[in-house]
Design a protein around this motif. Structure first.
Motif, PDB file in Angstrom:
ATOM      1  N   SER A  11     -73.829   3.258  11.920  1.00 20.56           N
ATOM      2  CA  SER A  11     -74.206   3.019  10.526  1.00 20.56           C
ATOM      3  C   SER A  11     -73.398   1.874   9.942  1.00 20.56           C
ATOM      4  O   SER A  11     -72.335   1.503  10.452  1.00 20.56           O
ATOM      5  CB  SER A  11     -74.006   4.282   9.679  1.00 20.56           C
ATOM      6  OG  SER A  11     -72.630   4.601   9.566  1.00 20.56           O
ATOM      7  N   THR A  12     -73.938   1.300   8.871  1.00 23.43           N
ATOM      8  CA  THR A  12     -73.239   0.259   8.122  1.00 23.43           C
ATOM      9  C   THR A  12     -73.520   0.487   6.645  1.00 23.43           C
ATOM     10  O   THR A  12     -74.506   1.142   6.286  1.00 23.43           O
ATOM     11  CB  THR A  12     -73.686  -1.147   8.575  1.00 23.43           C
ATOM     12  OG1 THR A  12     -72.812  -2.123   8.011  1.00 23.43           O
ATOM     13  CG2 THR A  12     -75.118  -1.452   8.150  1.00 23.43           C
ATOM     14  N   LEU A  13     -72.640  -0.036   5.793  1.00 19.86           N
ATOM     15  CA  LEU A  13     -72.743   0.233   4.363  1.00 19.86           C
ATOM     16  C   LEU A  13     -73.480  -0.897   3.658  1.00 19.86           C
ATOM     17  O   LEU A  13     -73.169  -2.083   3.869  1.00 19.86           O
ATOM     18  CB  LEU A  13     -71.336   0.401   3.769  1.00 19.86           C
ATOM     19  CG  LEU A  13     -71.233   1.124   2.431  1.00 19.86           C
ATOM     20  CD1 LEU A  13     -71.822   2.528   2.511  1.00 19.86           C
ATOM     21  CD2 LEU A  13     -69.772   1.184   1.987  1.00 19.86           C
ATOM     22  N   THR A  14     -74.466  -0.548   2.824  1.00 26.37           N
ATOM     23  CA  THR A  14     -75.141  -1.521   1.967  1.00 26.37           C
ATOM     24  C   THR A  14     -74.833  -1.171   0.513  1.00 26.37           C
ATOM     25  O   THR A  14     -74.211  -0.153   0.226  1.00 26.37           O
ATOM     26  CB  THR A  14     -76.669  -1.491   2.171  1.00 26.37           C
ATOM     27  OG1 THR A  14     -77.194  -0.286   1.572  1.00 26.37           O
ATOM     28  CG2 THR A  14     -77.050  -1.526   3.636  1.00 26.37           C
ATOM     29  N   SER A  15     -75.284  -2.003  -0.395  1.00 29.70           N
ATOM     30  CA  SER A  15     -75.029  -1.769  -1.820  1.00 29.70           C
ATOM     31  C   SER A  15     -75.724  -0.513  -2.336  1.00 29.70           C
ATOM     32  O   SER A  15     -75.353   0.012  -3.393  1.00 29.70           O
ATOM     33  CB  SER A  15     -75.478  -2.980  -2.636  1.00 29.70           C
ATOM     34  OG  SER A  15     -76.846  -3.274  -2.401  1.00 29.70           O
TER      35      SER A  15
END
Length: 303
Positions: A11-15
């Motif tokens: 996973s990766t973080l978005t706004s």
């Protein structure tokens, strides 16, 4: 949720929250001997379309075929699948922004992107906004669903779903059920209902019943995410190929050809598939895989 052999979830973080994606992490794609080489593989991104229970599963019969040659990234978009489901009325800009953020976070050079239906239309707009992130686009049925002045939000179904309280009741009772999903797949999404098998229904149902899954789905069904792609497509500069199911009920191939003809400099290939609906990647995955492989080569040589 279904995962092809050798793939895992990262996973990766978005706004708008955390975005889960599938990528190859083990055998048979990554062996001890090949791990060092895998870091040098080019990246290939697969983006799923929208509908009750949509997720990256939509591409899971296709992307493993590329895992030996590419670093595969197949995310669940925000509000869908295993990614975060913030409680909000989603807008077009939410998805253009998070598609751009995902590529920025996970890719170090321009990438080819394979995308489906309304998400493919968002991807065109993302590529217009940030052409530096995209090497080429291969799109199945890219449509804004309000193209050439058509207004999807005026449709009877969109009006019904715009009714507060009734909308969530319709979602839980009519959409997020095994019978509701099978009925939609067989009668609306696929050209040939016998191609719908239980694993597809189960995967869509699992995505549709995630907590707060109704927010993104209802934003889509209400028409909040629809727009007229014909107003933007002339600005596209990324080399593009389009695959269009002849039996797509939402927007037929004549719409696709009109869109492609607006910008032949960028949209270099248009392939219609007979007896296929909205998602050729699920109805005819081997044919779709072959076409993607062909277009990756053609667009790369054109580039």
């Amino acid at each position: 949720m279904y995962l092809p052999p050798g793939f895992d979830r990262l996973s990766t973080l978005t706004s708008l929250g955390r975005m889960v994606y599938h990528t190859a992490t083990g055998e048979p794609w990554l062996t001890p001997a090949s791990t060092s080489d895998s870091n040098n593989l080019p990246t290939l991104v697969f983006l799923h379309g929208f509908g009750g229970g949509s997720s990256s599963y939509e591409w899971s019969k296709v992307y493993p075929a590329f895992a030996a040659d590419y670093r595969i990234l197949a995310p669940d978009l925000i509000g869908w699948g295993q990614s975060e489901h913030p409680e909000r009325n989603y807008q077009v800009e939410d998805y253009i922004t998070t598609i751009i953020e995902f590529i920025e976070k996970t890719c170090s050079e321009p990438v080819p992107v394979v995308a489906s239906s309304l998400t493919a239309a968002f991807t065109i707009r993302a590529a217009i906004k940030r052409p530096d992130l995209f090497k080429s686009l291969i799109l199945t049925t890219p449509a804004g669903l309000s193209d050439f002045g058509e207004n999807y939000s005026r449709s009877i179904f969109a009006q019904i779903v715009s009714t507060p309280i009734l909308d969530k009741l319709l979602y839980s009772a009519g959409v997020a059920t095994s019978g509701g999903i099978r009925n939609f797949l067989e009668n609306r999404q696929f050209a040939r209902p016998e191609r719908v098998y239980q694993e597809i229904v189960d995967a869509y149902l699992e995505s549709a019943t995630q907590p707060n899954a109704e927010y993104a789905a209802l934003s889509f069904v209400r028409g909040d995410l629809c727009f007229d792609l014909s107003l933007y497509v002339t600005q596209l500069t990324t080399p593009t190929a389009i695959i269009w199911g002849q039996k797509s009920q939402f927007t037929g191939p004549e719409i696709g050809k009109r869109l492609a003809n607006l910008n032949p400099q960028a949209i270099r290939y248009f392939q219609q598939l007979d007896e296929v609906g909205l998602t050729p990647q699920l109805e005819l995955p081997a044919v779709t895989t072959g076409l993607i492989r062909q277009f990756l080569k053609l667009l790369s040589s054109d580039h």
